[in-house]
Design an enzyme around this catalytic site. Sequence first.
Site, PDB file in Angstrom:
ATOM      1  N   PHE A 100     -35.464 -44.357 -12.279  1.00  0.00           N
ATOM      2  CA  PHE A 100     -36.684 -44.571 -11.457  1.00  0.00           C
ATOM      3  C   PHE A 100     -36.260 -45.742 -10.494  1.00  0.00           C
ATOM      4  CE2 PHE A 100     -40.577 -45.993  -9.693  1.00  0.00           C
ATOM      5  CZ  PHE A 100     -41.087 -44.574  -9.022  1.00  0.00           C
ATOM      6  N   ASP A 120     -37.655 -46.856 -20.781  1.00  0.00           N
ATOM      7  CA  ASP A 120     -39.036 -46.767 -19.765  1.00  0.00           C
ATOM      8  C   ASP A 120     -39.670 -45.611 -20.335  1.00  0.00           C
ATOM      9  OD1 ASP A 120     -40.821 -46.095 -17.811  1.00  0.00           O
ATOM     10  OD2 ASP A 120     -39.579 -47.139 -16.154  1.00  0.00           O
ATOM     11  N   TYR A 139     -51.125 -45.482 -15.920  1.00  0.00           N
ATOM     12  CA  TYR A 139     -51.786 -44.774 -14.984  1.00  0.00           C
ATOM     13  C   TYR A 139     -51.490 -43.172 -14.725  1.00  0.00           C
ATOM     14  CZ  TYR A 139     -47.990 -46.545 -12.193  1.00  0.00           C
ATOM     15  OH  TYR A 139     -46.671 -47.254 -11.850  1.00  0.00           O
ATOM     16  N   LYS A 140     -50.595 -42.667 -15.696  1.00  0.00           N
ATOM     17  CA  LYS A 140     -49.840 -41.509 -15.418  1.00  0.00           C
ATOM     18  C   LYS A 140     -50.797 -40.647 -16.581  1.00  0.00           C
ATOM     19  CE  LYS A 140     -45.636 -42.885 -13.822  1.00  0.00           C
ATOM     20  NZ  LYS A 140     -45.439 -42.392 -12.483  1.00  0.00           N
ATOM     21  N   ARG A 189     -42.841 -31.046  -7.982  1.00  0.00           N
ATOM     22  CA  ARG A 189     -43.114 -31.535  -9.586  1.00  0.00           C
ATOM     23  C   ARG A 189     -44.562 -30.968 -10.143  1.00  0.00           C
ATOM     24  NH1 ARG A 189     -42.328 -37.854 -10.963  1.00  0.00           N
ATOM     25  NH2 ARG A 189     -44.491 -37.676  -9.682  1.00  0.00           N
TER      26      ARG A 189
HETATM   27  C1  LIG Z   1     -40.690 -44.095 -14.533  1.00  0.00           C
HETATM   28  C2  LIG Z   1     -41.118 -45.148 -13.800  1.00  0.00           C
HETATM   29  N1  LIG Z   1     -40.695 -46.284 -13.969  1.00  0.00           N
HETATM   30  C3  LIG Z   1     -41.314 -47.264 -13.231  1.00  0.00           C
HETATM   31  C4  LIG Z   1     -42.305 -47.101 -12.451  1.00  0.00           C
HETATM   32  C5  LIG Z   1     -43.060 -48.220 -11.590  1.00  0.00           C
HETATM   33  O1  LIG Z   1     -43.876 -48.843 -11.973  1.00  0.00           O
HETATM   34  P1  LIG Z   1     -45.033 -49.764 -11.388  1.00  0.00           P
HETATM   35  O2  LIG Z   1     -45.034 -49.360 -10.016  1.00  0.00           O
HETATM   36  O3  LIG Z   1     -46.198 -49.790 -12.013  1.00  0.00           O
HETATM   37  O4  LIG Z   1     -44.302 -51.142 -11.334  1.00  0.00           O
HETATM   38  C6  LIG Z   1     -42.747 -45.929 -12.288  1.00  0.00           C
HETATM   39  C7  LIG Z   1     -43.724 -45.497 -11.006  1.00  0.00           C
HETATM   40  O5  LIG Z   1     -44.304 -44.314 -10.868  1.00  0.00           O
HETATM   41  C8  LIG Z   1     -42.081 -44.722 -12.973  1.00  0.00           C
HETATM   42  O6  LIG Z   1     -42.301 -43.571 -12.666  1.00  0.00           O
END
Ligand SMILES: Cc1ncc(COP(=O)(O)O)c(C=O)c1O
Length: 420
Positions: free
Chosen positions: A129, A208, A233-234, A387
């Site tokens: 990400f 992650d 939040y997902k 997606r």
């Molecule tokens: C796999 C992954 N890692 C990290 C993040 C970033 O998270 P945050 O904005 O809560 O720091 C996201 C956000 O969608 C994500 O999908």
Amino acid sequence: VNTESTYLSKAEQLDREDPLSSYREQFTPPDPGLIYLDGNSLGRLPVRTAESLHEVVTEQWGNSLIRGWGEGWMDLPRRLGDKIALLIGAEPGEVLVCDGTSINLYKLVMAAMEHQEGRRRILSDELNFPSDLHVLQGIVHQLGPGYELDLIRSRDGMCIDFDSVRDATDKKTALLTFTHTYYKSSFVQDMAGITALAHEKGAMVLWDLSHSVGSVPVDLKTCRADLAIGCTYKYLNGGPGSTAFLYVRRDLQKKLQQPIWGWLGSKDPFQFGTLYEPAENIRRFLVGTPPILSMSAIEPALDLHLEAGIYALREKSLRQSEFLIEMFENWPAGLGFTLGSPRSAGRRGSHVVLRHPEAAAITEALIGPPEDRVIVIPDFRAPDNIRLGIAPLYNSYKDIYTGMQRIREVVESKEYLKNR
Ligand SMILES: Cc1ncc(COP(=O)(O)O)c(C=O)c1O
């Protein structure tokens, strides 16, 4: 060849047989003309969350006032962490709910780099990400000369294969960090294999879990994973921007020091001492005062996941994604789509990606249809990915059927052309 009506009957039958179908009623119903296939970005609102937040605001904040800290607020990071631990194969006292995903990544990577003295290389991959990669770039910049970040290239744009990870891991590598379920393709990485490989070479591993937690079972303990982070939040439906979590294996907790020395991570915050001494357990990874209102929103949906059971959720999610892919494979010439996720169920998370050169315009047409058509909300990821997120707690097979039918209609009628 199956006709569309065969799929409709099949969806209806699968819904009737679904042992988790009653959980759908636990969520605030959106507009009846809306099919939500984006629970992998922002989960829906559980009915209980709205009620519970009202109670936290009026009773706890309103009546308990400052006494709330002694009546459960202070324990919330750990109490919620212990519940998340049950979904990711961790033990009580190994997970905390605190801060944001990117911030927790920063804290744990910095702690690992300090611990891995003499090793200055971080290994990740180009499909990770972007925020994770940005945090890693910033850390290498901050740590200064000699520190490096190497990104493994993907051979197919979808997966990072084990051989590439093995070839890239050397004795200089301090830390490997990957996403467990990849945000774009839904590819599920080999946590057990990579963690064992890293340990063999003396490196640590950070996972992650943002796209796994609540939909793909994770077994941090059996894999002996060192560190992990993730968002809530997902699939966990904690609400927009809800507080994230971190995991540190118990035997590492006293050995690692995080870079932000706040009072709530200190040994005895209420002594108000001037010198920082870290807490002896997971609490040392806290920084400051927990956001109680935001964190309280996480618990009701977490309880629903624990009640439904992560293995039952995974079973349903896989059956649903197989149903979706079967419908796609029945489309004539795929209607110009290709599958952007692994075909093998075991290597796929809970979203399915369909790729199309007109993906952006198709997504727009799905979200903004004519009045007499259903609204379908998936999400678009550049350059050509749609997606389709399947949240097994509330998505029905009929949702998937209707969403796929609507995609077919938008493409066959060329309705998307107006959005180009
Ligand atoms: C796999 C992954 N890692 C990290 C993040 C970033 O998270 P945050 O904005 O809560 O720091 C996201 C956000 O969608 C994500 O999908």
